[in-house]
Design a protein around this motif. Structure first.
Motif, PDB file in Angstrom:
ATOM      1  N   VAL A   9       0.921  -1.066  -0.039  1.00 46.19           N
ATOM      2  CA  VAL A   9      -0.058  -0.087   0.037  1.00 46.19           C
ATOM      3  C   VAL A   9       0.909   1.283   0.180  1.00 46.19           C
ATOM      4  O   VAL A   9       2.051   1.264   0.300  1.00 46.19           O
ATOM      5  N   ASP A  10       0.229   2.421  -0.434  1.00 43.14           N
ATOM      6  CA  ASP A  10       0.809   3.625  -0.137  1.00 43.14           C
ATOM      7  C   ASP A  10      -0.151   4.672   0.474  1.00 43.14           C
ATOM      8  O   ASP A  10      -1.264   4.337   0.504  1.00 43.14           O
ATOM      9  N   PHE A  11       0.169   5.720   1.197  1.00 40.96           N
ATOM     10  CA  PHE A  11      -0.773   6.696   1.654  1.00 40.96           C
ATOM     11  C   PHE A  11      -0.311   8.044   1.285  1.00 40.96           C
ATOM     12  O   PHE A  11       0.844   8.300   1.116  1.00 40.96           O
ATOM     13  N   PHE A  26      -5.621  11.322   6.513  1.00 39.43           N
ATOM     14  CA  PHE A  26      -4.630  10.603   5.938  1.00 39.43           C
ATOM     15  C   PHE A  26      -5.707   9.381   5.320  1.00 39.43           C
ATOM     16  O   PHE A  26      -6.252   8.717   5.700  1.00 39.43           O
ATOM     17  N   TYR A  27      -4.864   9.118   3.993  1.00 40.11           N
ATOM     18  CA  TYR A  27      -5.836   8.051   3.152  1.00 40.11           C
ATOM     19  C   TYR A  27      -4.747   7.106   2.448  1.00 40.11           C
ATOM     20  O   TYR A  27      -3.739   7.763   1.841  1.00 40.11           O
ATOM     21  N   ALA A  28      -5.305   5.802   2.563  1.00 44.11           N
ATOM     22  CA  ALA A  28      -4.600   4.840   1.799  1.00 44.11           C
ATOM     23  C   ALA A  28      -4.963   4.099   0.879  1.00 44.11           C
ATOM     24  O   ALA A  28      -6.374   3.819   0.936  1.00 44.11           O
ATOM     25  N   ASP A  29      -4.119   3.592  -0.019  1.00 42.98           N
ATOM     26  CA  ASP A  29      -4.749   2.845  -1.081  1.00 42.98           C
ATOM     27  C   ASP A  29      -3.698   1.700  -1.273  1.00 42.98           C
ATOM     28  O   ASP A  29      -2.422   1.763  -1.162  1.00 42.98           O
ATOM     29  N   ALA A  47       4.192  12.907  20.480  1.00 42.87           N
ATOM     30  CA  ALA A  47       4.764  12.250  21.900  1.00 42.87           C
ATOM     31  C   ALA A  47       3.992  11.611  22.600  1.00 42.87           C
ATOM     32  O   ALA A  47       4.155  10.755  23.472  1.00 42.87           O
ATOM     33  N   GLU A  48       2.616  11.729  22.198  1.00 42.44           N
ATOM     34  CA  GLU A  48       1.551  10.820  22.935  1.00 42.44           C
ATOM     35  C   GLU A  48       1.392   9.494  22.547  1.00 42.44           C
ATOM     36  O   GLU A  48       0.648   8.531  22.879  1.00 42.44           O
ATOM     37  N   GLY A  49       1.984   9.230  21.245  1.00 43.85           N
ATOM     38  CA  GLY A  49       1.768   7.783  20.778  1.00 43.85           C
ATOM     39  C   GLY A  49       0.822   7.592  20.109  1.00 43.85           C
ATOM     40  O   GLY A  49       0.105   6.513  20.209  1.00 43.85           O
ATOM     41  N   SER A  50       0.038   8.570  19.412  1.00 42.68           N
ATOM     42  CA  SER A  50      -1.238   8.463  19.264  1.00 42.68           C
ATOM     43  C   SER A  50      -1.318   7.458  17.825  1.00 42.68           C
ATOM     44  O   SER A  50      -0.459   7.573  17.090  1.00 42.68           O
ATOM     45  N   THR A  51      -2.352   6.545  17.999  1.00 44.71           N
ATOM     46  CA  THR A  51      -2.530   5.552  16.639  1.00 44.71           C
ATOM     47  C   THR A  51      -4.009   5.463  16.226  1.00 44.71           C
ATOM     48  O   THR A  51      -5.062   6.322  16.832  1.00 44.71           O
ATOM     49  N   SER A  52      -4.121   4.804  15.105  1.00 45.71           N
ATOM     50  CA  SER A  52      -5.618   4.579  14.702  1.00 45.71           C
ATOM     51  C   SER A  52      -5.569   3.286  13.755  1.00 45.71           C
ATOM     52  O   SER A  52      -4.672   2.886  13.460  1.00 45.71           O
ATOM     53  N   LYS A  53      -6.801   2.712  13.844  1.00 43.75           N
ATOM     54  CA  LYS A  53      -7.015   1.289  13.081  1.00 43.75           C
ATOM     55  C   LYS A  53      -7.841   1.539  11.824  1.00 43.75           C
ATOM     56  O   LYS A  53      -8.223   0.551  11.275  1.00 43.75           O
ATOM     57  N   LYS A  54      -8.213   2.832  11.608  1.00 46.29           N
ATOM     58  CA  LYS A  54      -9.128   3.367  10.544  1.00 46.29           C
ATOM     59  C   LYS A  54      -8.145   3.201   9.285  1.00 46.29           C
ATOM     60  O   LYS A  54      -6.945   3.399   9.203  1.00 46.29           O
ATOM     61  N   ARG A  55      -8.777   2.913   8.169  1.00 48.74           N
ATOM     62  CA  ARG A  55      -8.269   2.835   6.794  1.00 48.74           C
ATOM     63  C   ARG A  55      -7.889   4.184   6.546  1.00 48.74           C
ATOM     64  O   ARG A  55      -6.640   4.838   6.036  1.00 48.74           O
ATOM     65  N   ASN A  56      -8.855   5.323   6.387  1.00 48.48           N
ATOM     66  CA  ASN A  56      -8.617   6.579   6.415  1.00 48.48           C
ATOM     67  C   ASN A  56      -8.991   7.579   7.439  1.00 48.48           C
ATOM     68  O   ASN A  56      -9.945   8.022   7.851  1.00 48.48           O
ATOM     69  N   PRO A  57      -7.987   7.673   8.563  1.00 51.34           N
ATOM     70  CA  PRO A  57      -8.276   8.485   9.663  1.00 51.34           C
ATOM     71  C   PRO A  57      -7.886  10.049   9.634  1.00 51.34           C
ATOM     72  O   PRO A  57      -7.320  10.363   8.460  1.00 51.34           O
TER      73      PRO A  57
END
Length: 470
Positions: A9-11, A26-29, A47-57
């Motif tokens: 993939v790329d984003f 942010f969008y990934a394909d 610094a907070e180590g933020s994450t996401s499990k969405k494809r396009n967060p």
């Protein structure tokens, strides 16, 4: 299992140049040939180590900085692919704060706005000099002392000729002004008291501001197409150094090269730039260069590489000086730019007034970046250190937009044409506007500003309108 294609993939993200507090998508394909993706895992590098499990967060950064954003994808077998990109997050733009500190008028009735993209000039002691014009009659040069919260008249000198241009300041602090009159085409005034030191006869001048070299010699054009119309140079003592006459009209403000050896004029009869040796008035190029369409009142300017810019009713033109010849680098179709001029922003963008409004152009090829729609006439823009662009409207406003062409503020100044702004080192803007039968001079305080650090941030290059390249 185990026979699934691995993911690939790329984003990307938008906006491409985000600022603090701005939501970013942010969008990934998947790439061609990639296997199915079962899991999307984002890490935003803060610094907070933020994450996401969405494809396009969506994500918003809380502080400015450089962030490494990583996307890890996995298929159902656990095979993974990882891609990381750098995101530069800029600080939020400074709040634009500007207010009128004072307005001043000499109470002289005028019948015509000052032509030639008139702009105030500022002396070393802070005295502001501006013009009042009476069409077909006499005009005034006015000197004002800025007393902080108000202004006081220092002197006003009446000249025997209609003034249709802007003043400049010599190396000795004197004031130079061209007039329409044949017997007194150019004046030198004492900056301290307004006394006329000398005047030079010619064929009358319009829309031309004298350029001043490092030795104090001045250069200007003449408005007549026949007889002794053309280009002139005078010494600080009033001696005519040279003239080029009978070659057409020169309704334009000339510009001097950085080394002071060449002065460039726009011959408005032919719509082409002339390169003249300042020492003796001889031609540097044997052929003039340009688009060949006549113009009126253009204020020439110069980039750091020596490129000369001028405007016509149909074009903005970039001219290269190649030594023994000149050449058109590019021309852009921009209608109605003739009576404005080109200025340069802190990152190189070009700006000019035109029929459609304020126009931003790419300096490499003249491509139009954007146009801010407004009514403007005979105003050369000015650019500050933050990249904000100031321009006068034809309906009584000073208009300020950011480097993206977005409106920041409109400041009401009068009921007619507002001319060209001048920005001082502390960010103060001085500008003339018509109000009823008067010309008014305004002082506008701008928070944390100053002229753009560029080769040509305002009309005439600097607050003295010397017209010298740098």
């Amino acid at each position: 299992m185990g026979d699934l294609l691995p993911p690939d993939v790329d984003f990307n993200f938008t906006p491409a140049a985000p600022i603090v507090g701005q939501e970013i998508l942010f969008y990934a394909d998947r790439k061609e040939g990639s296997g199915e993706v079962a899991e999307w895992s984002w890490s935003f590098g803060d610094a907070e180590g933020s994450t996401s499990k969405k494809r396009n967060p969506y994500f918003t950064f809380a502080s400015a900085g450089t962030y490494q954003v990583t996307l890890v994808v996995r298929n159902a077998d656990g095979a993974q692919h990882e891609v990381t990109k750098t995101v530069e997050v800029a600080p939020p733009p400074k709040e634009f704060l500007a207010n009128i500190v004072w307005e001043f008028t000499n109470n002289a009735a005028v019948t015509h706005i000052n032509e030639g993209s008139s702009a105030p000039v500022i002396g070393d002691d802070g005295t502001i000099y501006y013009l009042e014009s009476r069409f077909g009659s006499v005009g005034n040069v006015v000197a004002v002392t800025d007393q902080g919260e108000n202004a006081q008249l220092r002197w006003a000198t009446e000249l025997a000729g209609y003034i249709a241009n802007a003043p400049s300041i010599g190396t000795d602090g004197s004031i130079y002004v061209n007039t329409w009159a044949n017997d007194n085409m150019v004046y030198k005034l004492n900056g301290a008291d307004g006394a006329i030191m000398w005047s030079g006869a010619g064929r009358g001048a319009s829309n031309t501001t004298p350029a001043v070299d490092a030795e104090g010699n001045i250069y200007h054009g003449s408005r007549f197409t026949t007889g002794d119309g053309g280009a002139y140079s005078w010494s600080p003592s009033g001696e005519k150094r040279w003239e080029i006459i009978g070659v057409g009209s020169f309704y334009s403000a000339p510009v001097l090269s950085k080394d002071g050896n060449t002065v460039y004029f726009l011959n408005t009869s032919e719509g082409k730039v002339w390169a003249i040796n300042t020492a003796d008035g001889t031609s540097k190029w044997t052929e003039s260069v340009g688009m060949g369409s006549g113009t009126h009142g253009s204020s020439l300017s110069m980039d750091s590489d020596g490129t000369i810019y001028y405007t016509t009713n149909a074009h903005v033109v970039a001219i290269a000086d190649n030594g023994e010849t000149g050449a058109v680098k590019w021309s852009a179709d921009v209608k109605g730019a003739a009576q404005s001029g080109v200025v340069i922003g802190p990152t190189g963008e070009l700006y000019t007034g035109a029929g459609a409004g304020l126009v931003s152009l790419n300096p490499q090829n003249g491509a139009v970046n954007w146009t801010y729609p407004m009514s403007t006439n005979e105003s050369v823009p000015a650019v500050d250190v933050e990249g904000r662009v100031y321009i006068g409207s034809s309906d009584g406003k000073l208009v300020v937009v950011n480097a993206l062409g977005q409106l920041l503020k409109e400041i009401e100044l009068g009921d007619g044409v507002v001319n060209s702004p001048t920005i001082t080192e502390d960010g103060t803007v001085f500008i003339e506007a018509t109000s009823g039968a008067n010309i008014k001079l305004f002082k506008i305080a701008v928070n944390e500003s100053g002229p753009a650090d560029s080769p040509w941030p305002m009309k005439g290059q600097d607050v003295k309108s010397t017209g010298r390249g740098r």
